[in-house]
Design an enzyme around this catalytic site. Sequence first.
Site, PDB file in Angstrom:
ATOM      1  N   GLY A 148      41.610  38.189  40.110  1.00  0.00           N
ATOM      2  CA  GLY A 148      41.024  38.402  41.417  1.00  0.00           C
ATOM      3  C   GLY A 148      40.009  37.342  41.795  1.00  0.00           C
ATOM      4  O   GLY A 148      39.912  36.294  41.148  1.00  0.00           O
ATOM      5  N   ARG A 176      36.755  37.076  41.429  1.00  0.00           N
ATOM      6  CA  ARG A 176      35.828  36.632  40.382  1.00  0.00           C
ATOM      7  C   ARG A 176      36.529  35.704  39.407  1.00  0.00           C
ATOM      8  O   ARG A 176      35.969  34.690  38.996  1.00  0.00           O
ATOM      9  CB  ARG A 176      35.226  37.824  39.628  1.00  0.00           C
ATOM     10  N   CYS A 177      37.760  36.028  39.046  1.00  0.00           N
ATOM     11  CA  CYS A 177      38.518  35.183  38.119  1.00  0.00           C
ATOM     12  C   CYS A 177      38.702  33.770  38.664  1.00  0.00           C
ATOM     13  O   CYS A 177      38.756  32.809  37.908  1.00  0.00           O
ATOM     14  CB  CYS A 177      39.898  35.789  37.853  1.00  0.00           C
ATOM     15  N   MET A 178      38.829  33.649  39.992  1.00  0.00           N
ATOM     16  CA  MET A 178      39.128  32.353  40.609  1.00  0.00           C
ATOM     17  C   MET A 178      37.903  31.503  40.860  1.00  0.00           C
ATOM     18  O   MET A 178      38.028  30.426  41.472  1.00  0.00           O
ATOM     19  CB  MET A 178      39.863  32.581  41.934  1.00  0.00           C
TER      20      MET A 178
END
Length: 429
Positions: free
Chosen positions: A418, A420-422
Amino acid sequence: MNVSQNHKDAIHIYSEVEPLKKVLLFRPNRELENLVPEYLDRLLFDDIPFLEVAQQEHDEFASVLKKCGAEVVYLTDLIAESIKDKDVRNQFIREFIYEAGIRGDKRTELIFEHFDQLKDEALITQMISGIRKSDIKEYSKKNLTDFLEDTYPFLIDPMPNLYFTRDPFACAGNGVSIHRMSTVTRNRETLFAKYIFKYHPEYKNVPIWFNRDTYTPMAADYAGCEAISGACDSTIEGGDILILNEETIAVGISERTQPYAIENYAKNILNPKAGTSFKKIIAIDIPKHRSFMHLDTVFTMVDHDKFTVHYNLSEQMNFFVLQMNDNGKLSIRENHDNLQNMLKRQLDLPEVTIIKCGGGHPIDAAREQWNDGSNTLAVAPGEVIVYSRNTATNEVLQEYGIKTHIIPSSELSRGRGGPRCMSMPLVRE
């Protein structure tokens, strides 16, 4: 570029939710077009994103970040700025080739020559995209290994997971941890961080809390911190590291982050000579399977006292509080409690609000957890970026007073990560 004279200006992260001022992204590129069904498992993907739409969605993500007041910098630019010196560039290419699994003098030199004739931007793009056998006309079967690998289409695998910039390294305080990742597919990504934090004019002096190599050569001012021996045998990934406040870091004990790595990370970042304000690390034991891949896939912070969680996260959890005692040794206390009580006590909050993905409904929650409904990126307290497709979760967040910046996500979400991951925040207020 305005080059910082003080490494404390380059990295400043003491919170998950304070206003975001500078953030690192990687815009997906041709590596997604080197995904094929037969090798999805090998490359940690479940599906094949449509590149053109994925880029449009990512550009919208960057646009929202800028509108929220964050400066956006790109990984490829920082790498290019780190390898301007010819000797550094050559060393970078050779190290990349070795880590890509290329062996044998003839094959190594063939690929080195292919990389060396490219300009910096094209070089980095080619490294990330991978090398098809058809990309190098001079390639031919020269030894037994070549014949045995004849059906495999790549000389060097693509790196399609790189748009999840959270994992290869993580900023905390005024320094970074450069990770050793749990899969061969992703471990090459951390080589880019190694060169940025060793050679980039703005970032080369920041302290290193964990090093991808066998030990941590701390900056001279941090010589009192403990070196990490044996780090090559233990893995840690950025999705498991959350900065809860200026004194507290949470780290997930997950399928991709191991206890030994957490201990060594703690020995450096909690050391009084490190110059940070961090006093403790809360190591949270989460299930060891892919739906709980990282801590931030099941738990993120949306305000100082509000958190999103996986709908099926156990009420009772094991967690461990790591602190430095008076004689400079790491102490560890085991605890068993529910997440809400743990957060209240450890963060000294009068109340904590837990917001379940999909509102806790078994069908909505399961569907939206698949698309990282719990993985939000805070741009300010009570203000987050979320995927458009997680409608039930987004409505619940809004009901709790959280402002949601909704971005398109039909293709980006196929990578199982999502907002945050990106993103890798470099500076927060």
